[in-house]
Design a protein around this motif. Structure first.
Motif, PDB file in Angstrom:
ATOM      1  N   TRP A   1       0.839  -1.200   0.000  1.00 37.99           N
ATOM      2  CA  TRP A   1       0.000   0.000   0.000  1.00 37.99           C
ATOM      3  C   TRP A   1       0.875   1.250   0.000  1.00 37.99           C
ATOM      4  O   TRP A   1       1.910   1.304   0.663  1.00 37.99           O
ATOM      5  CB  TRP A   1      -0.889   0.035   1.244  1.00 37.99           C
ATOM      6  N   PHE A   2       0.414   2.268  -0.762  1.00 41.50           N
ATOM      7  CA  PHE A   2       1.107   3.553  -0.807  1.00 41.50           C
ATOM      8  C   PHE A   2       0.095   4.665  -0.558  1.00 41.50           C
ATOM      9  O   PHE A   2      -1.032   4.609  -1.061  1.00 41.50           O
ATOM     10  CB  PHE A   2       1.783   3.766  -2.165  1.00 41.50           C
ATOM     11  N   VAL A   3       0.505   5.663   0.223  1.00 40.95           N
ATOM     12  CA  VAL A   3      -0.321   6.840   0.485  1.00 40.95           C
ATOM     13  C   VAL A   3       0.399   8.048  -0.102  1.00 40.95           C
ATOM     14  O   VAL A   3       1.494   8.388   0.330  1.00 40.95           O
ATOM     15  CB  VAL A   3      -0.565   7.044   1.987  1.00 40.95           C
ATOM     16  N   ASN A   4      -0.192   8.642  -1.120  1.00 41.77           N
ATOM     17  CA  ASN A   4       0.429   9.776  -1.827  1.00 41.77           C
ATOM     18  C   ASN A   4       1.833   9.443  -2.322  1.00 41.77           C
ATOM     19  O   ASN A   4       2.754  10.251  -2.236  1.00 41.77           O
ATOM     20  CB  ASN A   4       0.473  11.010  -0.919  1.00 41.77           C
ATOM     21  N   GLY A   5       1.984   8.230  -2.832  1.00 38.24           N
ATOM     22  CA  GLY A   5       3.257   7.825  -3.422  1.00 38.24           C
ATOM     23  C   GLY A   5       4.281   7.309  -2.443  1.00 38.24           C
ATOM     24  O   GLY A   5       5.341   6.822  -2.857  1.00 38.24           O
ATOM     25  N   GLU A   6       3.998   7.365  -1.143  1.00 34.53           N
ATOM     26  CA  GLU A   6       4.933   6.882  -0.125  1.00 34.53           C
ATOM     27  C   GLU A   6       4.414   5.576   0.473  1.00 34.53           C
ATOM     28  O   GLU A   6       3.205   5.408   0.653  1.00 34.53           O
ATOM     29  CB  GLU A   6       5.092   7.925   0.982  1.00 34.53           C
ATOM     30  N   PRO A   7       5.335   4.637   0.792  1.00 36.08           N
ATOM     31  CA  PRO A   7       4.891   3.383   1.412  1.00 36.08           C
ATOM     32  C   PRO A   7       4.083   3.661   2.681  1.00 36.08           C
ATOM     33  O   PRO A   7       4.464   4.511   3.499  1.00 36.08           O
ATOM     34  CB  PRO A   7       6.209   2.665   1.728  1.00 36.08           C
ATOM     35  N   ALA A   8       2.975   2.970   2.835  1.00 40.45           N
ATOM     36  CA  ALA A   8       2.123   3.174   4.000  1.00 40.45           C
ATOM     37  C   ALA A   8       2.842   2.739   5.271  1.00 40.45           C
ATOM     38  O   ALA A   8       3.640   1.790   5.269  1.00 40.45           O
ATOM     39  CB  ALA A   8       0.826   2.389   3.838  1.00 40.45           C
ATOM     40  N   ASN A   9       2.562   3.451   6.351  1.00 40.07           N
ATOM     41  CA  ASN A   9       3.102   3.085   7.655  1.00 40.07           C
ATOM     42  C   ASN A   9       2.707   1.648   7.991  1.00 40.07           C
ATOM     43  O   ASN A   9       1.562   1.242   7.775  1.00 40.07           O
ATOM     44  CB  ASN A   9       2.545   4.044   8.719  1.00 40.07           C
ATOM     45  N   GLU A  10       3.659   0.871   8.501  1.00 40.50           N
ATOM     46  CA  GLU A  10       3.384  -0.540   8.777  1.00 40.50           C
ATOM     47  C   GLU A  10       2.249  -0.718   9.775  1.00 40.50           C
ATOM     48  O   GLU A  10       1.550  -1.738   9.754  1.00 40.50           O
ATOM     49  CB  GLU A  10       4.653  -1.228   9.294  1.00 40.50           C
ATOM     50  N   THR A  11       2.046   0.276  10.656  1.00 39.40           N
ATOM     51  CA  THR A  11       0.963   0.163  11.632  1.00 39.40           C
ATOM     52  C   THR A  11      -0.410   0.304  10.978  1.00 39.40           C
ATOM     53  O   THR A  11      -1.426  -0.003  11.596  1.00 39.40           O
ATOM     54  CB  THR A  11       1.110   1.226  12.733  1.00 39.40           C
ATOM     55  N   PHE A  12      -0.450   0.796   9.731  1.00 38.11           N
ATOM     56  CA  PHE A  12      -1.709   0.943   9.000  1.00 38.11           C
ATOM     57  C   PHE A  12      -2.153  -0.367   8.344  1.00 38.11           C
ATOM     58  O   PHE A  12      -3.304  -0.482   7.919  1.00 38.11           O
ATOM     59  CB  PHE A  12      -1.598   2.001   7.901  1.00 38.11           C
ATOM     60  N   LEU A  13      -1.242  -1.330   8.223  1.00 35.93           N
ATOM     61  CA  LEU A  13      -1.502  -2.532   7.434  1.00 35.93           C
ATOM     62  C   LEU A  13      -2.210  -3.604   8.254  1.00 35.93           C
ATOM     63  O   LEU A  13      -1.931  -3.786   9.443  1.00 35.93           O
ATOM     64  CB  LEU A  13      -0.196  -3.081   6.867  1.00 35.93           C
ATOM     65  N   ARG A  14      -3.093  -4.335   7.589  1.00 36.50           N
ATOM     66  CA  ARG A  14      -3.809  -5.457   8.196  1.00 36.50           C
ATOM     67  C   ARG A  14      -3.609  -6.682   7.312  1.00 36.50           C
ATOM     68  O   ARG A  14      -4.182  -6.807   6.246  1.00 36.50           O
ATOM     69  CB  ARG A  14      -5.312  -5.134   8.325  1.00 36.50           C
ATOM     70  N   GLY A  15      -2.787  -7.595   7.768  1.00 35.27           N
ATOM     71  CA  GLY A  15      -2.468  -8.780   6.975  1.00 35.27           C
ATOM     72  C   GLY A  15      -0.980  -8.841   6.657  1.00 35.27           C
ATOM     73  O   GLY A  15      -0.172  -8.262   7.381  1.00 35.27           O
ATOM     74  N   PRO A  16      -0.588  -9.545   5.598  1.00 33.30           N
ATOM     75  CA  PRO A  16      -1.446 -10.124   4.552  1.00 33.30           C
ATOM     76  C   PRO A  16      -2.086 -11.452   4.956  1.00 33.30           C
ATOM     77  O   PRO A  16      -1.606 -12.138   5.853  1.00 33.30           O
ATOM     78  CB  PRO A  16      -0.468 -10.326   3.397  1.00 33.30           C
ATOM     79  N   TYR A  17      -3.170 -11.779   4.220  1.00 34.77           N
ATOM     80  CA  TYR A  17      -3.846 -13.052   4.373  1.00 34.77           C
ATOM     81  C   TYR A  17      -3.908 -13.718   3.002  1.00 34.77           C
ATOM     82  O   TYR A  17      -3.987 -13.048   1.979  1.00 34.77           O
ATOM     83  CB  TYR A  17      -5.265 -12.849   4.923  1.00 34.77           C
TER      84      TYR A  17
END
Length: 289
Positions: free
Chosen positions: A165-181
């Motif tokens: 996941w990217f937010v405005n072209g930057e990798p999303a903060n790891e705390t934002f991620l759920r998974g992977p599954y």
């Protein structure tokens, strides 16, 4: 079609040199591949054979002095396209999952020494879906402190995809991620991968009023597909300002109309009074005569 490949220049072995070896690291299922194994000989030396192996089993041999020089050995997953084979390359396909394996080329010089050089490389057959990642749960507009809760899925692929996941072209903060599954299909072990994105919207997440959320699926480190969502942002502070501005504009317009109406009424009353005075004056003048 393949995107990954390997080539190497091996060292010399007393008159026989193994040149560039080209073996794809990854190749798409149902496509054709070409493996190459080039060599160089010292003056006066000659080639005895070029042999190709998969997982230790020989599947193609080229001996210049034989007639015909090319010989095929039946091997599961390797369907040779003899019309496109040469002394330095071998072509086969369409690829299946059992085409994956360790491929080795072996080059031998002529008698009496029969010097031999070889090199190998793993090839993995890949399945890549035609469609890109699927993103669900998004909204067209977010306010500050709203909860973003999206899910990205991709499949069915082999090997499993890696989602990012990217937010405005930057990798999303790891705390934002759920998974992977992952969900593996029993047929051919094809896999669907899921990765969630969840966070509270902050002012920093908006760039010029927009927020771009992007999910990238990568298979075998070479094949990628992208899905991007673009949403509008509005902070709580901006909303009242817009409403106030709209209300203020409407209020000014009404005030102007009311004031204009009052001025017209005053002017009409003044004209009526003047007219009455003039009539009285004329009447008095008539009585005096």
């Amino acid at each position: 079609m393949f995107l990954g490949f390997y080539w190497s220049w091996a060292g010399a072995v007393s008159g026989l040199q193994l040149g560039m070896v080209t073996i794809p690291a990854f190749a798409l299922k149902d496509t054709f591949v070409r493996l190459q194994c080039k060599y160089r000989l010292e003056p006066g030396e000659s080639l005895y054979s070029v042999k190709w192996y998969k997982d230790g089993s020989e599947f193609f041999r080229y001996v210049p002095k034989d007639e015909p020089p090319a010989q095929i050995f039946e091997t599961p997953g390797v369907d040779i396209d003899i019309e496109n084979c040469t002394e330095t390359s071998v072509a086969f396909g369409p690829l299946t999952y059992i085409s994956s394996g360790k491929y080795r080329c072996e080059i031998s010089g002529e008698a009496p020494i029969f010097q031999t050089v070889s090199h190998y490389r793993d090839l993995t057959v890949v399945t890549m879906p035609n469609d890109g990642p699927k993103v669900v749960g998004g909204r067209s507009r977010y306010h500050i402190n709203d909860l973003v809760k999206l899910n990205c899925s991709f499949g069915r692929s082999k090997p499993p995809a890696v989602l990012s996941w990217f937010v405005n072209g930057e990798p999303a903060n790891e705390t934002f991620l759920r998974g992977p599954y992952r969900d593996v299909d029993g047929i051919d072990d094809l896999c669907t991968t899921y990765l969630g994105l969840e966070f509270r919207v902050q002012p920093k997440h908006f760039k010029s009023g927009d927020m771009k959320l992007k999910c990238i699926a990568t298979v075998a480190s070479k094949y990628s597909k992208i899905r991007e969502e673009r949403v509008e942002g509005m902070s709580p502070q901006r909303t009242p300002a817009l409403e106030s501005r709209d209300s203020a504009i409407a209020g000014d317009s009404r005030a102007d109309r009311v004031q204009a109406g009052s001025n017209v009424a005053s002017q009409n009353q003044l004209l009526l009074t003047v007219s009455l005075i003039l009539c009285l004056c004329n009447a008095l003048k008539y009585n005096i005569r």
